[in-house]
Scaffold this motif. Structure first.
Motif, PDB file in Angstrom:
ATOM      1  N   VAL A 197     135.960   9.827 -49.588  1.00 48.20           N
ATOM      2  CA  VAL A 197     136.082   8.817 -48.537  1.00 48.20           C
ATOM      3  C   VAL A 197     135.495   7.496 -49.043  1.00 48.20           C
ATOM      4  CG1 VAL A 197     135.424   8.190 -46.188  1.00 48.20           C
ATOM      5  CG2 VAL A 197     135.978  10.570 -46.738  1.00 48.20           C
ATOM      6  N   ASP A 198     136.273   6.448 -48.929  1.00 40.44           N
ATOM      7  CA  ASP A 198     135.828   5.125 -49.365  1.00 40.44           C
ATOM      8  C   ASP A 198     134.781   4.588 -48.397  1.00 40.44           C
ATOM      9  OD1 ASP A 198     135.526   2.639 -50.449  1.00 40.44           O
ATOM     10  OD2 ASP A 198     137.632   2.054 -50.265  1.00 40.44           O
ATOM     11  N   ASP A 199     133.592   4.290 -48.911  1.00 44.60           N
ATOM     12  CA  ASP A 199     132.553   3.742 -48.037  1.00 44.60           C
ATOM     13  C   ASP A 199     132.646   2.223 -47.893  1.00 44.60           C
ATOM     14  OD1 ASP A 199     131.565   2.668 -50.403  1.00 44.60           O
ATOM     15  OD2 ASP A 199     129.857   4.031 -50.538  1.00 44.60           O
ATOM     16  N   LYS A 200     133.646   1.609 -48.537  1.00 42.39           N
ATOM     17  CA  LYS A 200     133.910   0.173 -48.448  1.00 42.39           C
ATOM     18  C   LYS A 200     132.816  -0.681 -49.068  1.00 42.39           C
ATOM     19  CE  LYS A 200     137.573   1.168 -46.007  1.00 42.39           C
ATOM     20  NZ  LYS A 200     138.929   1.117 -46.606  1.00 42.39           N
ATOM     21  N   GLU A 201     131.864  -0.051 -49.747  1.00 46.53           N
ATOM     22  CA  GLU A 201     130.761  -0.793 -50.349  1.00 46.53           C
ATOM     23  C   GLU A 201     130.650  -0.560 -51.850  1.00 46.53           C
ATOM     24  OE1 GLU A 201     129.124  -2.918 -48.686  1.00 46.53           O
ATOM     25  OE2 GLU A 201     129.531  -2.354 -46.603  1.00 46.53           O
ATOM     26  N   SER A 202     131.246   0.521 -52.352  1.00 48.38           N
ATOM     27  CA  SER A 202     130.989   0.971 -53.714  1.00 48.38           C
ATOM     28  C   SER A 202     132.172   0.709 -54.639  1.00 48.38           C
ATOM     29  CB  SER A 202     130.660   2.470 -53.722  1.00 48.38           C
ATOM     30  OG  SER A 202     129.548   2.757 -52.897  1.00 48.38           O
ATOM     31  N   ASP A 203     131.854   0.652 -55.927  1.00 46.56           N
ATOM     32  CA  ASP A 203     132.863   0.634 -56.986  1.00 46.56           C
ATOM     33  C   ASP A 203     132.937   2.038 -57.583  1.00 46.56           C
ATOM     34  OD1 ASP A 203     133.364  -2.133 -56.735  1.00 46.56           O
ATOM     35  OD2 ASP A 203     131.595  -2.578 -57.960  1.00 46.56           O
ATOM     36  N   TYR A 204     134.170   2.515 -57.859  1.00 40.37           N
ATOM     37  CA  TYR A 204     134.378   3.886 -58.297  1.00 40.37           C
ATOM     38  C   TYR A 204     135.015   3.909 -59.681  1.00 40.37           C
ATOM     39  CZ  TYR A 204     133.609   4.912 -53.349  1.00 40.37           C
ATOM     40  OH  TYR A 204     133.080   5.002 -52.093  1.00 40.37           O
ATOM     41  N   LEU A 205     134.532   4.848 -60.525  1.00 39.88           N
ATOM     42  CA  LEU A 205     135.090   5.023 -61.864  1.00 39.88           C
ATOM     43  C   LEU A 205     135.176   6.511 -62.174  1.00 39.88           C
ATOM     44  CD1 LEU A 205     136.059   3.828 -64.565  1.00 39.88           C
ATOM     45  CD2 LEU A 205     133.667   3.857 -65.319  1.00 39.88           C
ATOM     46  N   TRP A 206     136.393   6.984 -62.473  1.00 38.04           N
ATOM     47  CA  TRP A 206     136.626   8.393 -62.803  1.00 38.04           C
ATOM     48  C   TRP A 206     136.492   8.622 -64.300  1.00 38.04           C
ATOM     49  CZ3 TRP A 206     137.542  12.056 -59.018  1.00 38.04           C
ATOM     50  CH2 TRP A 206     137.804  11.568 -57.735  1.00 38.04           C
ATOM     51  N   SER A 207     136.271   9.870 -64.665  1.00 35.60           N
ATOM     52  CA  SER A 207     136.165  10.234 -66.074  1.00 35.60           C
ATOM     53  C   SER A 207     137.470   9.982 -66.816  1.00 35.60           C
ATOM     54  CB  SER A 207     135.757  11.704 -66.209  1.00 35.60           C
ATOM     55  OG  SER A 207     136.637  12.547 -65.478  1.00 35.60           O
ATOM     56  N   THR A 208     138.570   9.858 -66.097  1.00 34.07           N
ATOM     57  CA  THR A 208     139.860   9.555 -66.713  1.00 34.07           C
ATOM     58  C   THR A 208     140.024   8.074 -67.010  1.00 34.07           C
ATOM     59  OG1 THR A 208     140.924   9.276 -64.554  1.00 34.07           O
ATOM     60  CG2 THR A 208     140.920  11.495 -65.519  1.00 34.07           C
ATOM     61  N   GLY A 209     139.076   7.240 -66.528  1.00 34.21           N
ATOM     62  CA  GLY A 209     139.187   5.798 -66.665  1.00 34.21           C
ATOM     63  C   GLY A 209     139.788   5.125 -65.453  1.00 34.21           C
ATOM     64  N   ALA A 210     140.286   5.917 -64.506  1.00 38.57           N
ATOM     65  CA  ALA A 210     140.876   5.357 -63.295  1.00 38.57           C
ATOM     66  C   ALA A 210     139.791   4.846 -62.365  1.00 38.57           C
ATOM     67  CB  ALA A 210     141.719   6.409 -62.587  1.00 38.57           C
ATOM     68  N   GLY A 221     140.963  21.176 -66.319  1.00 39.29           N
ATOM     69  CA  GLY A 221     139.986  20.297 -66.946  1.00 39.29           C
ATOM     70  C   GLY A 221     138.825  20.005 -66.008  1.00 39.29           C
ATOM     71  N   THR A 222     137.886  19.236 -66.524  1.00 37.52           N
ATOM     72  CA  THR A 222     136.717  18.807 -65.763  1.00 37.52           C
ATOM     73  C   THR A 222     136.888  17.337 -65.403  1.00 37.52           C
ATOM     74  OG1 THR A 222     135.283  20.379 -66.902  1.00 37.52           O
ATOM     75  CG2 THR A 222     134.222  18.547 -65.789  1.00 37.52           C
ATOM     76  N   PHE A 223     136.659  17.017 -64.146  1.00 33.09           N
ATOM     77  CA  PHE A 223     136.861  15.659 -63.652  1.00 33.09           C
ATOM     78  C   PHE A 223     135.579  15.183 -62.967  1.00 33.09           C
ATOM     79  CE2 PHE A 223     140.930  17.740 -63.844  1.00 33.09           C
ATOM     80  CZ  PHE A 223     141.739  16.795 -64.464  1.00 33.09           C
ATOM     81  N   SER A 224     135.147  13.965 -63.323  1.00 30.41           N
ATOM     82  CA  SER A 224     133.914  13.399 -62.786  1.00 30.41           C
ATOM     83  C   SER A 224     134.194  12.050 -62.149  1.00 30.41           C
ATOM     84  CB  SER A 224     132.862  13.232 -63.888  1.00 30.41           C
ATOM     85  OG  SER A 224     132.534  14.476 -64.468  1.00 30.41           O
ATOM     86  N   LEU A 225     133.376  11.722 -61.160  1.00 32.43           N
ATOM     87  CA  LEU A 225     133.468  10.427 -60.491  1.00 32.43           C
ATOM     88  C   LEU A 225     132.085   9.805 -60.442  1.00 32.43           C
ATOM     89  CD1 LEU A 225     134.919   8.243 -58.837  1.00 32.43           C
ATOM     90  CD2 LEU A 225     134.518   9.637 -56.793  1.00 32.43           C
ATOM     91  N   HIS A 234     125.730   7.224 -57.754  1.00 35.19           N
ATOM     92  CA  HIS A 234     125.902   8.661 -57.499  1.00 35.19           C
ATOM     93  C   HIS A 234     127.089   9.143 -58.317  1.00 35.19           C
ATOM     94  CE1 HIS A 234     125.752  12.486 -55.455  1.00 35.19           C
ATOM     95  NE2 HIS A 234     127.032  12.375 -55.116  1.00 35.19           N
ATOM     96  N   SER A 235     127.031  10.401 -58.756  1.00 38.58           N
ATOM     97  CA  SER A 235     128.146  10.979 -59.502  1.00 38.58           C
ATOM     98  C   SER A 235     128.264  12.458 -59.166  1.00 38.58           C
ATOM     99  CB  SER A 235     127.952  10.791 -61.010  1.00 38.58           C
ATOM    100  OG  SER A 235     126.774  11.449 -61.456  1.00 38.58           O
ATOM    101  N   ASP A 236     129.448  13.001 -59.387  1.00 39.55           N
ATOM    102  CA  ASP A 236     129.696  14.420 -59.147  1.00 39.55           C
ATOM    103  C   ASP A 236     130.849  14.863 -60.038  1.00 39.55           C
ATOM    104  OD1 ASP A 236     129.268  16.911 -58.071  1.00 39.55           O
ATOM    105  OD2 ASP A 236     130.504  16.579 -56.300  1.00 39.55           O
ATOM    106  N   THR A 237     130.926  16.176 -60.249  1.00 39.22           N
ATOM    107  CA  THR A 237     131.927  16.753 -61.155  1.00 39.22           C
ATOM    108  C   THR A 237     132.573  17.962 -60.509  1.00 39.22           C
ATOM    109  OG1 THR A 237     130.705  16.006 -63.112  1.00 39.22           O
ATOM    110  CG2 THR A 237     132.289  17.785 -63.439  1.00 39.22           C
ATOM    111  N   THR A 238     133.845  18.154 -60.789  1.00 40.18           N
ATOM    112  CA  THR A 238     134.543  19.352 -60.331  1.00 40.18           C
ATOM    113  C   THR A 238     135.455  19.860 -61.445  1.00 40.18           C
ATOM    114  OG1 THR A 238     135.838  20.305 -58.530  1.00 40.18           O
ATOM    115  CG2 THR A 238     136.544  18.149 -59.344  1.00 40.18           C
ATOM    116  N   ILE A 239     135.944  21.076 -61.276  1.00 40.54           N
ATOM    117  CA  ILE A 239     136.771  21.726 -62.305  1.00 40.54           C
ATOM    118  C   ILE A 239     138.122  22.069 -61.696  1.00 40.54           C
ATOM    119  CG2 ILE A 239     137.003  23.738 -63.819  1.00 40.54           C
ATOM    120  CD1 ILE A 239     133.957  23.863 -63.931  1.00 40.54           C
ATOM    121  N   ALA A 240     139.162  21.793 -62.455  1.00 37.67           N
ATOM    122  CA  ALA A 240     140.513  22.170 -62.051  1.00 37.67           C
ATOM    123  C   ALA A 240     141.021  23.273 -62.981  1.00 37.67           C
ATOM    124  CB  ALA A 240     141.440  20.966 -62.114  1.00 37.67           C
ATOM    125  N   VAL A 241     141.594  24.299 -62.403  1.00 34.90           N
ATOM    126  CA  VAL A 241     142.216  25.371 -63.176  1.00 34.90           C
ATOM    127  C   VAL A 241     143.654  25.513 -62.699  1.00 34.90           C
ATOM    128  CG1 VAL A 241     140.069  26.594 -63.584  1.00 34.90           C
ATOM    129  CG2 VAL A 241     141.398  27.120 -61.551  1.00 34.90           C
TER     130      VAL A 241
END
Length: 337
Positions: A197-210, A221-225, A234-241
């Motif tokens: 959810v966009d908090d309208k205050e933060s800048d976001y960067l994914w491990s993919t560069g997006a 793969g493993t994906f981080s934000l 703040h950051s967090d990571t999840t796994i996709a199979v």
């Protein structure tokens, strides 16, 4: 400088000169200008001189006072029969009543408030646009929790209070989100959208560069934000199979020849396995091996005898820690010596 015109009348009596006393004061108005702060009308008063005549620059006025409702320059003349005095005054309505310079404020949760972005002279704050008690100094802004409040500010110049202007005060927190547990990419799809959810205050960067609040995970793969704003990061990571991926994998063959390589048939576990059961059958349907330990394996023996080369059947039941589900896996494998 005030200018007064005084005309003295000289009266000659019985061949001798005598001077009558002037009763008109030399200055009719105490100041060159008068500022009116509030109200739609103002009464400008001249000194009361008994028996004198009054004339004003405003047509139709001739008493000791005139009523004004707009800024203008006014002159008055008082004549007591002995002298005549004229004086001028400028009446200004609400002049220079500029409101203070105000910017909306953004504060961090739990951080002290030193000052608010409002600039002016003799500032006052209110809790509403009209009425209410005026406050001085810092309004009671709290950063104990996120939220918003509005305060109204005025300034006072030359004794006149300006109109009030609002300030929106917002209290925000550092980015807060969770990407969640590992998830499955269904077979035949282009991927799964990961979104916060966009908090309208933060800048976001994914491990993919997006950048932004969402991406599409097209494959395992493993994906981080990573997110940041003025209050922190703040950051967090999840796994996709993918749909055919399991936390527990089973080989297709093994070679129990005591060479130290692939001597036992056992599951390959890539994550914790809370529950597990493996049963291996020969072609006659006899159970040649059984275990509930995912680290244990079959050495190719049954009842103390080496089993022949060939195809064997296995049946496995396990709980997949990544996929958060229980699975049953059946298949065949080859014993090769």
């Amino acid at each position: 400088m005030k200018k007064s015109i005084i005309l003295l009348l000289i009266t000659l009596c019985c061949g001798s000169a005598s001077f009558a006393q002037c009763t008109v004061p030399p200055d009719l108005f105490p100041d060159d200008s008068i500022m009116i702060c509030t109200g739609s009308a103002y009464t400008l008063n001249a000194p009361v001189v008994t028996g004198a005549t009054y004339s004003w620059s405003i047509a139709g006025e001739g008493g000791t006072s005139v009523n004004l409702n707009a800024s203008r320059k006014v002159w008055a003349t008082i004549d007591d029969g002995v002298c005549s005095v004229t004086d001028t005054v400028t009446v200004l309505f609400n002049s220079f009543l500029l409101s203070p310079q105000i910017y909306n404020a953004k504060l961090c949760k739990g951080q002290p408030v030193d000052e608010l972005p409002v600039y002016g002279d003799s500032l006052l704050w209110y809790e509403g646009p009209v009425g209410g008690m005026a406050g001085t100094g810092m309004p009671p802004v709290s950063t104990a929790d996120t939220g918003r409040a509005t305060y109204w500010f005025s300034q006072t110049i030359m004794g006149c209070e300006s109109p009030r202007l609002p300030m929106l005060v917002r209290v925000i927190d550092k980015p807060q989100f969770e990407l969640g547990d590992a998830f499955i990419i269904p077979c035949g799809t282009l991927g799964v959208t990961i979104q916060v959810v966009d908090d309208k205050e933060s800048d976001y960067l994914w491990s993919t560069g997006a950048t932004g609040v969402s991406i599409v995970a097209p494959e395992r793969g493993t994906f981080s934000l990573f997110a940041q704003n003025m209050c922190g990061t703040h950051s967090d990571t999840t796994i996709a199979v993918e749909c055919e991926d399991y936390c527990v994998q089973f080989p297709t063959a093994f070679s129990p020849n005591n060479d130290g390589v692939n001597d036992k048939y056992k599951a390959a576990c890539f994550c914790p396995v809370p529950t597990f059961r493996l049963t291996i059958y020969n072609r006659n349907g006899e159970v040649v091996f059984k275990t509930s330990d995912p680290s244990a394996g079959w050495d190719g023996y049954y009842q103390g005898k080496q089993q022949p080369n060939g195809i064997y059947i296995f049946n496995a039941e396990f709980y997949d820690f990544v996929l958060k589900n229980s699975f049953t896996k059946k298949g065949t494998m080859m014993l090769v010596r």
